[in-house]
Scaffold this motif. Structure first.
Motif, PDB file in Angstrom:
ATOM      1  N   PHE A 142      11.499   8.682  -3.025  1.00 21.15           N
ATOM      2  CA  PHE A 142      12.331   8.166  -2.240  1.00 21.15           C
ATOM      3  C   PHE A 142      11.962   6.833  -1.594  1.00 21.15           C
ATOM      4  CE2 PHE A 142      13.143  12.755  -0.964  1.00 21.15           C
ATOM      5  CZ  PHE A 142      14.364  12.713  -1.605  1.00 21.15           C
ATOM      6  N   ASP A 143      10.651   6.336  -1.535  1.00 20.42           N
ATOM      7  CA  ASP A 143      10.308   5.065  -1.237  1.00 20.42           C
ATOM      8  C   ASP A 143      10.641   4.132  -2.015  1.00 20.42           C
ATOM      9  OD1 ASP A 143       9.133   3.535   0.755  1.00 20.42           O
ATOM     10  OD2 ASP A 143       7.210   3.614  -0.340  1.00 20.42           O
ATOM     11  N   ALA A 144      10.646   4.558  -3.480  1.00 22.98           N
ATOM     12  CA  ALA A 144      10.932   3.529  -4.507  1.00 22.98           C
ATOM     13  C   ALA A 144      12.419   3.499  -5.012  1.00 22.98           C
ATOM     14  CB  ALA A 144       9.920   3.768  -5.791  1.00 22.98           C
ATOM     15  N   PHE A 145      13.285   4.198  -4.195  1.00 23.94           N
ATOM     16  CA  PHE A 145      14.524   4.725  -4.611  1.00 23.94           C
ATOM     17  C   PHE A 145      15.425   3.486  -4.899  1.00 23.94           C
ATOM     18  CE2 PHE A 145      19.107   5.957  -3.648  1.00 23.94           C
ATOM     19  CZ  PHE A 145      19.111   7.057  -4.831  1.00 23.94           C
ATOM     20  N   SER A 146      15.478   2.500  -4.273  1.00 24.85           N
ATOM     21  CA  SER A 146      16.181   1.345  -4.161  1.00 24.85           C
ATOM     22  C   SER A 146      16.422   0.726  -5.427  1.00 24.85           C
ATOM     23  CB  SER A 146      15.427  -0.032  -3.202  1.00 24.85           C
ATOM     24  OG  SER A 146      14.283  -0.425  -3.462  1.00 24.85           O
ATOM     25  N   GLY A 147      15.082   0.666  -6.320  1.00 20.97           N
ATOM     26  CA  GLY A 147      15.151   0.107  -7.663  1.00 20.97           C
ATOM     27  C   GLY A 147      15.658   0.976  -8.581  1.00 20.97           C
ATOM     28  N   MET A 148      15.922   2.327  -8.146  1.00 23.89           N
ATOM     29  CA  MET A 148      16.552   3.307  -9.184  1.00 23.89           C
ATOM     30  C   MET A 148      18.064   2.845  -9.120  1.00 23.89           C
ATOM     31  SD  MET A 148      16.314   7.448  -9.334  1.00 23.89           S
ATOM     32  CE  MET A 148      14.590   7.400  -9.736  1.00 23.89           C
ATOM     33  N   VAL A 149      18.340   2.799  -7.844  1.00 24.50           N
ATOM     34  CA  VAL A 149      20.110   2.397  -7.606  1.00 24.50           C
ATOM     35  C   VAL A 149      20.310   1.215  -8.038  1.00 24.50           C
ATOM     36  CG1 VAL A 149      21.713   1.944  -5.640  1.00 24.50           C
ATOM     37  CG2 VAL A 149      20.250   3.852  -5.269  1.00 24.50           C
ATOM     38  N   ILE A 188      15.855   9.122   4.559  1.00 23.56           N
ATOM     39  CA  ILE A 188      16.850   8.474   5.415  1.00 23.56           C
ATOM     40  C   ILE A 188      16.875   6.953   4.793  1.00 23.56           C
ATOM     41  CG2 ILE A 188      17.470   7.068   7.525  1.00 23.56           C
ATOM     42  CD1 ILE A 188      16.587   9.831   8.921  1.00 23.56           C
ATOM     43  N   TYR A 189      15.656   6.554   4.698  1.00 26.05           N
ATOM     44  CA  TYR A 189      15.272   5.100   3.838  1.00 26.05           C
ATOM     45  C   TYR A 189      16.210   5.048   2.398  1.00 26.05           C
ATOM     46  CZ  TYR A 189      12.731   1.330   1.528  1.00 26.05           C
ATOM     47  OH  TYR A 189      12.449   0.205   0.512  1.00 26.05           O
ATOM     48  N   ALA A 190      15.960   6.130   1.691  1.00 25.69           N
ATOM     49  CA  ALA A 190      16.704   6.069   0.354  1.00 25.69           C
ATOM     50  C   ALA A 190      18.173   6.273   0.662  1.00 25.69           C
ATOM     51  CB  ALA A 190      16.137   7.255  -0.478  1.00 25.69           C
ATOM     52  N   ALA A 191      18.554   6.956   1.531  1.00 21.35           N
ATOM     53  CA  ALA A 191      19.983   7.078   1.650  1.00 21.35           C
ATOM     54  C   ALA A 191      20.662   5.742   1.985  1.00 21.35           C
ATOM     55  CB  ALA A 191      20.522   8.105   2.786  1.00 21.35           C
ATOM     56  N   PHE A 192      20.093   4.995   2.696  1.00 27.01           N
ATOM     57  CA  PHE A 192      20.694   3.485   3.060  1.00 27.01           C
ATOM     58  C   PHE A 192      20.819   2.784   1.608  1.00 27.01           C
ATOM     59  CE2 PHE A 192      19.042   3.980   7.652  1.00 27.01           C
ATOM     60  CZ  PHE A 192      20.214   3.719   8.163  1.00 27.01           C
ATOM     61  N   CYS A 193      19.993   2.867   0.807  1.00 22.33           N
ATOM     62  CA  CYS A 193      20.179   2.346  -0.563  1.00 22.33           C
ATOM     63  C   CYS A 193      21.506   2.311  -1.121  1.00 22.33           C
ATOM     64  CB  CYS A 193      19.169   2.533  -1.354  1.00 22.33           C
ATOM     65  SG  CYS A 193      17.427   2.262  -0.931  1.00 22.33           S
ATOM     66  N   PHE A 194      22.316   3.494  -0.871  1.00 17.17           N
ATOM     67  CA  PHE A 194      23.592   3.787  -1.292  1.00 17.17           C
ATOM     68  C   PHE A 194      24.397   2.835  -0.956  1.00 17.17           C
ATOM     69  CE2 PHE A 194      22.269   8.320  -1.601  1.00 17.17           C
ATOM     70  CZ  PHE A 194      21.851   8.289  -2.934  1.00 17.17           C
ATOM     71  N   GLU A 224      14.084  -3.108   5.606  1.00 21.21           N
ATOM     72  CA  GLU A 224      12.771  -3.195   5.945  1.00 21.21           C
ATOM     73  C   GLU A 224      12.547  -2.498   7.528  1.00 21.21           C
ATOM     74  OE1 GLU A 224      10.413  -4.283   4.128  1.00 21.21           O
ATOM     75  OE2 GLU A 224      11.419  -4.162   2.668  1.00 21.21           O
ATOM     76  N   PHE A 225      13.466  -2.679   8.222  1.00 23.27           N
ATOM     77  CA  PHE A 225      13.214  -1.955   9.637  1.00 23.27           C
ATOM     78  C   PHE A 225      12.834  -0.467   9.553  1.00 23.27           C
ATOM     79  CE2 PHE A 225      17.500  -0.096   9.186  1.00 23.27           C
ATOM     80  CZ  PHE A 225      17.375   1.152  10.222  1.00 23.27           C
ATOM     81  N   MET A 226      13.033   0.022   8.508  1.00 23.17           N
ATOM     82  CA  MET A 226      12.614   1.669   8.243  1.00 23.17           C
ATOM     83  C   MET A 226      11.315   1.563   8.300  1.00 23.17           C
ATOM     84  SD  MET A 226      15.000   3.618   8.401  1.00 23.17           S
ATOM     85  CE  MET A 226      14.210   5.329   8.118  1.00 23.17           C
ATOM     86  N   ASN A 227      10.532   0.507   7.676  1.00 20.79           N
ATOM     87  CA  ASN A 227       9.101   0.627   7.855  1.00 20.79           C
ATOM     88  C   ASN A 227       8.502   0.518   9.267  1.00 20.79           C
ATOM     89  OD1 ASN A 227       8.631   0.145   4.902  1.00 20.79           O
ATOM     90  ND2 ASN A 227       8.951  -2.113   5.218  1.00 20.79           N
ATOM     91  N   VAL A 228       9.241   0.156  10.294  1.00 18.99           N
ATOM     92  CA  VAL A 228       8.678   0.371  11.536  1.00 18.99           C
ATOM     93  C   VAL A 228       8.593   1.853  12.031  1.00 18.99           C
ATOM     94  CG1 VAL A 228       9.483   0.043  14.006  1.00 18.99           C
ATOM     95  CG2 VAL A 228       9.776  -1.737  12.445  1.00 18.99           C
ATOM     96  N   LEU A 229       9.449   2.591  11.372  1.00 13.87           N
ATOM     97  CA  LEU A 229       9.521   4.026  11.429  1.00 13.87           C
ATOM     98  C   LEU A 229       8.636   4.810  10.609  1.00 13.87           C
ATOM     99  CD1 LEU A 229      13.251   4.404  11.852  1.00 13.87           C
ATOM    100  CD2 LEU A 229      11.629   4.201  13.938  1.00 13.87           C
TER     101      LEU A 229
END
Length: 265
Positions: A86-93, A168-174, A181-186
């Protein structure tokens, strides 16, 4: 039950493939694992030097803080190890690889989970175990079966909360193609401020970690039970209650899947 068994077997197969791939470059693997250990060790030094100046933070001693941070670090490391996909999901999308996942018979979450498995996070996990063992010494914990269960529940609940945040971080990539990057705060941020019991940060942050993202359920309150600052068995099982966080994370993921449009790559 048969379908669940097949899914578990397939996920283990994914892990096996990832492990064999990493072992093709053993030197790189061990260097990465050592790097993970040393990065976490810097945080340990920060706590050590801080307690050279102050003997306590609120009512918590040095060993108790180490016990607290080691548990948070173990929770985060487990989630990062198993939910790294999930953390690397943005590249997959972005590369259009998610399109292939959607036409396969297995669930998309299982396939994304199996796409990346970070065994190098064992280095960070080892650091957490060392701190945990060292913190046990004079932390004042009288270990009983219920307290051992509390630690196990904290690891399960903590892994669920951090995995939910990665989901949730991965779902935003859709919607954004890139991770926000703000998800890194969480995630990384929670790992960092989790090195101290959450109660020391004030009432407002404590309320946020109770009602919005249940960090306090997996860190602060069960820690109070471990240290005999709370006696109710409720605090022992509270980390399992944090599993509820996976529900909104899963629903947001499904919402993103329904609105997914290929990147065209």
């Amino acid at each position: 039950m048969k379908r669940i068994g097949c899914s578990i077997k397939l996920y283990c197969r994914y892990i096996s493939i990832n492990l064999r791939s990493m072992m093709q470059y053993k030197t790189s693997f061990f260097l990465s694992m050592t790097g993970q250990f040393l990065v976490s060790f810097n945080v340990f030094l920060g706590i050590f030097f801080m307690f050279q100046r102050f003997s306590q933070v609120e009512d918590f001693t040095y060993r108790q803080v180490l016990l607290c941070y080691s548990l948070v670090l173990m929770e985060f490391s487990l989630a990062e190890m198993f939910a790294r996909g999930f953390d690397a999901f943005s590249g997959m999308v972005r590369r259009g690889e998610f399109d292939r996942i959607l036409v396969r018979p297995q669930g998309e979450i299982l396939q994304v989970l199996g796409s990346k498995f970070e065994l190098t996070r064992i280095g960070r996990m080892f650091q957490a175990v060392v701190m945990f063992v060292y913190g046990i010494g004079e932390s004042g914990v009288t270990w009983t079966f219920s307290k051992i269960l509390t630690v196990i529940f904290m690891l399960i609940g903590g892994m669920a909360v951090f995995s939910g945040l990665f989901l949730i971080y991965a779902a935003f990539c859709f919607f954004t193609l890139e991770g926000l990057e703000f998800m890194n705060v969480l995630t990384d941020g929670a790992r960092e401020f989790g090195k101290y019991p959450l109660g020391v940060y004030g009432e407002k942050l404590l309320l946020f970690t109770i009602f919005v993202i249940p960090y306090a359920w997996i860190q602060y309150y069960p820690l109070l039970y471990l240290l005999d600052k709370r006696q109710s068995v409720f605090y022992m099982v509270l980390p399992l209650g944090a599993l509820w966080f996976l529900i909104p994370a899963f629903l947001f993921w499904k919402f993103g899947v329904r609105h997914y449009q290929s990147s065209g790559s």
